[in-house]
Design a protein around this motif. Structure first.
Motif, PDB file in Angstrom:
ATOM      1  N   GLU A 243       0.839  -1.196   0.000  1.00  0.00           N
ATOM      2  CA  GLU A 243       0.000   0.000   0.000  1.00  0.00           C
ATOM      3  C   GLU A 243       0.876   1.250   0.000  1.00  0.00           C
ATOM      4  O   GLU A 243       1.924   1.250   0.630  1.00  0.00           O
ATOM      5  N   PRO A 244       0.525   2.270  -0.742  1.00  0.00           N
ATOM      6  CA  PRO A 244      -0.724   2.493  -1.481  1.00  0.00           C
ATOM      7  C   PRO A 244      -0.686   2.027  -2.918  1.00  0.00           C
ATOM      8  O   PRO A 244      -1.445   2.538  -3.758  1.00  0.00           O
ATOM      9  N   GLY A 245       0.161   1.083  -3.263  1.00  0.00           N
ATOM     10  CA  GLY A 245       0.234   0.575  -4.621  1.00  0.00           C
ATOM     11  C   GLY A 245       1.117   1.407  -5.522  1.00  0.00           C
ATOM     12  O   GLY A 245       1.946   2.199  -5.086  1.00  0.00           O
ATOM     13  N   PHE A 246       0.933   1.224  -6.828  1.00  0.00           N
ATOM     14  CA  PHE A 246       1.684   1.979  -7.825  1.00  0.00           C
ATOM     15  C   PHE A 246       1.057   3.372  -7.970  1.00  0.00           C
ATOM     16  O   PHE A 246      -0.159   3.495  -8.094  1.00  0.00           O
ATOM     17  N   GLY A 247       1.889   4.393  -7.940  1.00  0.00           N
ATOM     18  CA  GLY A 247       1.338   5.733  -8.063  1.00  0.00           C
ATOM     19  C   GLY A 247       2.423   6.790  -7.997  1.00  0.00           C
ATOM     20  O   GLY A 247       3.611   6.503  -8.201  1.00  0.00           O
ATOM     21  N   LYS A 248       2.021   8.000  -7.699  1.00  0.00           N
ATOM     22  CA  LYS A 248       2.952   9.124  -7.638  1.00  0.00           C
ATOM     23  C   LYS A 248       3.909   8.948  -6.468  1.00  0.00           C
ATOM     24  O   LYS A 248       3.489   8.694  -5.341  1.00  0.00           O
ATOM     25  N   ILE A 249       5.189   9.111  -6.726  1.00  0.00           N
ATOM     26  CA  ILE A 249       6.159   8.937  -5.643  1.00  0.00           C
ATOM     27  C   ILE A 249       6.033  10.029  -4.593  1.00  0.00           C
ATOM     28  O   ILE A 249       6.423   9.837  -3.439  1.00  0.00           O
ATOM     29  N   THR A 250       5.477  11.162  -4.974  1.00  0.00           N
ATOM     30  CA  THR A 250       5.304  12.250  -4.006  1.00  0.00           C
ATOM     31  C   THR A 250       4.300  11.881  -2.920  1.00  0.00           C
ATOM     32  O   THR A 250       4.308  12.479  -1.839  1.00  0.00           O
ATOM     33  N   HIS A 251       3.432  10.890  -3.180  1.00  0.00           N
ATOM     34  CA  HIS A 251       2.399  10.506  -2.228  1.00  0.00           C
ATOM     35  C   HIS A 251       2.696   9.194  -1.512  1.00  0.00           C
ATOM     36  O   HIS A 251       1.988   8.856  -0.567  1.00  0.00           O
ATOM     37  N   TRP A 252       3.706   8.445  -1.961  1.00  0.00           N
ATOM     38  CA  TRP A 252       3.939   7.116  -1.394  1.00  0.00           C
ATOM     39  C   TRP A 252       4.298   7.233   0.099  1.00  0.00           C
ATOM     40  O   TRP A 252       5.365   7.703   0.449  1.00  0.00           O
ATOM     41  N   ARG A 253       3.352   6.811   0.948  1.00  0.00           N
ATOM     42  CA  ARG A 253       3.519   6.784   2.409  1.00  0.00           C
ATOM     43  C   ARG A 253       4.027   8.105   2.977  1.00  0.00           C
ATOM     44  O   ARG A 253       4.752   8.124   3.976  1.00  0.00           O
ATOM     45  N   ARG A 254       3.648   9.158   2.334  1.00  0.00           N
ATOM     46  CA  ARG A 254       4.008  10.484   2.845  1.00  0.00           C
ATOM     47  C   ARG A 254       2.955  10.883   3.879  1.00  0.00           C
ATOM     48  O   ARG A 254       1.754  10.798   3.603  1.00  0.00           O
ATOM     49  N   ASP A 256       0.182  12.715   5.773  1.00  0.00           N
ATOM     50  CA  ASP A 256      -0.793  13.661   5.211  1.00  0.00           C
ATOM     51  C   ASP A 256      -0.421  15.120   5.428  1.00  0.00           C
ATOM     52  O   ASP A 256      -0.569  15.935   4.508  1.00  0.00           O
ATOM     53  N   PRO A 257       0.048  15.497   6.630  1.00  0.00           N
ATOM     54  CA  PRO A 257       0.391  16.918   6.824  1.00  0.00           C
ATOM     55  C   PRO A 257       1.471  17.415   5.873  1.00  0.00           C
ATOM     56  O   PRO A 257       1.541  18.601   5.557  1.00  0.00           O
ATOM     57  N   GLU A 258       2.336  16.497   5.388  1.00  0.00           N
ATOM     58  CA  GLU A 258       3.427  16.897   4.509  1.00  0.00           C
ATOM     59  C   GLU A 258       2.996  17.004   3.048  1.00  0.00           C
ATOM     60  O   GLU A 258       3.760  17.458   2.207  1.00  0.00           O
ATOM     61  N   ARG A 259       1.770  16.558   2.748  1.00  0.00           N
ATOM     62  CA  ARG A 259       1.316  16.592   1.354  1.00  0.00           C
ATOM     63  C   ARG A 259       0.895  17.986   0.918  1.00  0.00           C
ATOM     64  O   ARG A 259       0.819  18.268  -0.278  1.00  0.00           O
ATOM     65  N   ALA A 260       0.600  18.825   1.873  1.00  0.00           N
ATOM     66  CA  ALA A 260       0.150  20.177   1.541  1.00  0.00           C
ATOM     67  C   ALA A 260       1.241  20.918   0.766  1.00  0.00           C
ATOM     68  O   ALA A 260       2.402  20.969   1.178  1.00  0.00           O
ATOM     69  N   GLY A 261       0.868  21.438  -0.367  1.00  0.00           N
ATOM     70  CA  GLY A 261       1.814  22.210  -1.163  1.00  0.00           C
ATOM     71  C   GLY A 261       2.704  21.378  -2.065  1.00  0.00           C
ATOM     72  O   GLY A 261       3.514  21.935  -2.814  1.00  0.00           O
ATOM     73  N   VAL A 262       2.578  20.040  -2.016  1.00  0.00           N
ATOM     74  CA  VAL A 262       3.387  19.190  -2.889  1.00  0.00           C
ATOM     75  C   VAL A 262       2.777  19.181  -4.279  1.00  0.00           C
ATOM     76  O   VAL A 262       1.607  18.841  -4.466  1.00  0.00           O
ATOM     77  N   ARG A 263       3.554  19.563  -5.271  1.00  0.00           N
ATOM     78  CA  ARG A 263       3.047  19.617  -6.641  1.00  0.00           C
ATOM     79  C   ARG A 263       3.087  18.242  -7.283  1.00  0.00           C
ATOM     80  O   ARG A 263       3.935  17.414  -6.956  1.00  0.00           O
ATOM     81  N   ASP A 264       2.164  18.007  -8.198  1.00  0.00           N
ATOM     82  CA  ASP A 264       2.186  16.774  -8.966  1.00  0.00           C
ATOM     83  C   ASP A 264       3.334  16.829  -9.973  1.00  0.00           C
ATOM     84  O   ASP A 264       3.519  17.839 -10.663  1.00  0.00           O
ATOM     85  N   ILE A 265       4.114  15.766 -10.027  1.00  0.00           N
ATOM     86  CA  ILE A 265       5.181  15.656 -11.011  1.00  0.00           C
ATOM     87  C   ILE A 265       5.053  14.312 -11.715  1.00  0.00           C
ATOM     88  O   ILE A 265       4.439  13.388 -11.183  1.00  0.00           O
ATOM     89  N   ALA A 266       5.612  14.215 -12.903  1.00  0.00           N
ATOM     90  CA  ALA A 266       5.457  13.015 -13.725  1.00  0.00           C
ATOM     91  C   ALA A 266       6.450  11.940 -13.293  1.00  0.00           C
ATOM     92  O   ALA A 266       7.318  11.511 -14.055  1.00  0.00           O
ATOM     93  N   ALA A 267       6.328  11.492 -12.043  1.00  0.00           N
ATOM     94  CA  ALA A 267       7.214  10.465 -11.493  1.00  0.00           C
ATOM     95  C   ALA A 267       6.367   9.451 -10.740  1.00  0.00           C
ATOM     96  O   ALA A 267       5.680   9.808  -9.781  1.00  0.00           O
ATOM     97  N   TYR A 268       6.432   8.197 -11.173  1.00  0.00           N
ATOM     98  CA  TYR A 268       5.583   7.153 -10.617  1.00  0.00           C
ATOM     99  C   TYR A 268       6.426   5.931 -10.247  1.00  0.00           C
ATOM    100  O   TYR A 268       7.476   5.668 -10.837  1.00  0.00           O
ATOM    101  N   GLY A 269       5.930   5.204  -9.275  1.00  0.00           N
ATOM    102  CA  GLY A 269       6.629   3.996  -8.869  1.00  0.00           C
ATOM    103  C   GLY A 269       5.920   3.320  -7.714  1.00  0.00           C
ATOM    104  O   GLY A 269       4.740   3.553  -7.456  1.00  0.00           O
ATOM    105  N   GLY A 270       6.674   2.494  -7.015  1.00  0.00           N
ATOM    106  CA  GLY A 270       6.100   1.783  -5.890  1.00  0.00           C
ATOM    107  C   GLY A 270       7.096   0.845  -5.262  1.00  0.00           C
ATOM    108  O   GLY A 270       8.281   0.787  -5.650  1.00  0.00           O
ATOM    109  N   VAL A 271       6.614   0.092  -4.289  1.00  0.00           N
ATOM    110  CA  VAL A 271       7.413  -0.915  -3.590  1.00  0.00           C
ATOM    111  C   VAL A 271       6.585  -2.201  -3.583  1.00  0.00           C
ATOM    112  O   VAL A 271       5.389  -2.174  -3.270  1.00  0.00           O
ATOM    113  N   ALA A 272       7.205  -3.310  -3.936  1.00  0.00           N
ATOM    114  CA  ALA A 272       6.469  -4.556  -4.036  1.00  0.00           C
ATOM    115  C   ALA A 272       7.284  -5.722  -3.494  1.00  0.00           C
ATOM    116  O   ALA A 272       8.520  -5.726  -3.548  1.00  0.00           O
ATOM    117  N   ARG A 273       6.566  -6.720  -2.980  1.00  0.00           N
ATOM    118  CA  ARG A 273       7.163  -7.928  -2.375  1.00  0.00           C
ATOM    119  C   ARG A 273       7.126  -9.084  -3.351  1.00  0.00           C
ATOM    120  O   ARG A 273       6.129  -9.302  -4.047  1.00  0.00           O
TER     121      ARG A 273
END
Length: 275
Positions: A243-254, A256-273
């Motif tokens: 969790e949270p799966g494949f998606g924006k690296i700016t949001h991966w387990r960040r 919530d309070p730190e997400r404010a003001g984070v811009r969307d960028i074209a960078a995606y990824g994840g962590v998998a077992r």
């Protein structure tokens, strides 16, 4: 398993002859964007020109390092991974893999892999920041030859125990998507269940990023090929995405309070077992 301290086979390199200061290099440009000093005038020129094309690329560089810190911290902490293989590591900057892992797990073993001569000159610096219990070392190899990498690390890491395998924004240098998958799958086939893959890269979502990569290729640097989100997602096929799966690296387990003001960028990824 051979002790890594008996296996530090430093090859004497005519570094000044191998380092091209007239051709830009992506690792040095990345270092420049992150505020480092291990770059040359040609790298700064291309780096500034790239920022004019894609103003988000500097933020991508810093956000990718924050993603690394969160991902490695989670694997070393909650998951309990004690071995990390960081392939295509680039130049050391802030909070490198071994520093994050060994702060949490002092006995962690970290192997960096790269084939750039400038990175090699900084490998000794990486080796100085080792806890008494842990190991940090460097293997000179090209990620296009994963079989060679596995042969080099087999005496350093215990490949019967889980490994955190990392490809952090480097596989765009793979010439084709099939090459990218071959590289990742060859490495993952050699590590046991319970191992984890950490991977991210830039995507074609941003036309500015795509244009920047095209212009970089014209500069004489090794070409970088942006992929679609779907292409990057296939890297995780057969694995169990955390969790949270494949998606924006700016949001991966960040947090919530730190997400404010984070811009969307074209960078995606994840962590998998690996099951």
């Amino acid at each position: 398993m051979v002790s890594v301290r008996d296996r530090r086979r430093w090859r004497t390199l005519p570094v000044a002859d191998e380092i091209r200061t007239d051709i830009p290099h992506s690792a040095r440009i990345w270092n420049y964007w992150m505020g480092g000093k291990d770059n040359y005038e040609i790298d700064r020129q291309v780096g500034d020109a790239s920022l004019e094309i894609d103003p988000d690329i500097g933020e991508m560089a810093t956000e990718s390092r924050k993603f690394l810190i969160r991902a490695v911290g989670h694997l070393a902490g909650e998951v309990g991974i004690r071995q990390f293989l960081d392939i295509g590591t680039g130049l050391p900057t802030m909070r490198n893999t071994h520093e994050v892992a060994q702060d949490i797990a002092p006995d962690a073993h970290v192997v960096y892999v790269d084939n750039d001569p400038l990175v090699l000159t900084h490998a000794r610096a990486l080796l100085t920041s080792v806890t008494d219990e842990g190991v940090t070392t460097y293997v000179e190899a090209d990620f296009n030859n994963p079989e060679h990498i596995l042969g080099e690390v087999s005496g350093i890491l215990d490949l019967t125990r889980p490994v955190g395998v990392m490809f952090m924004g480097v596989l765009g240098h793979a010439r084709t998507h099939d090459d990218l998958l071959r590289i990742v799958r060859t490495v993952l086939a050699a590590v046991p269940p319970g191992s984890h893959l950490v991977h991210w890269d830039g995507t074609t979502d941003s036309p500015y990023y795509v244009r920047m990569c095209e212009e970089y290729s014209k500069s004489g640097g090794v070409p970088y090929y942006p992929r679609t989100q779907d292409q990057l997602r296939t890297v995780f096929d057969g694995l169990e995405l955390l969790e949270p799966g494949f998606g924006k690296i700016t949001h991966w387990r960040r947090p919530d309070p730190e997400r404010a003001g984070v811009r969307d960028i074209a960078a995606y990824g994840g962590v998998a077992r690996k099951p």
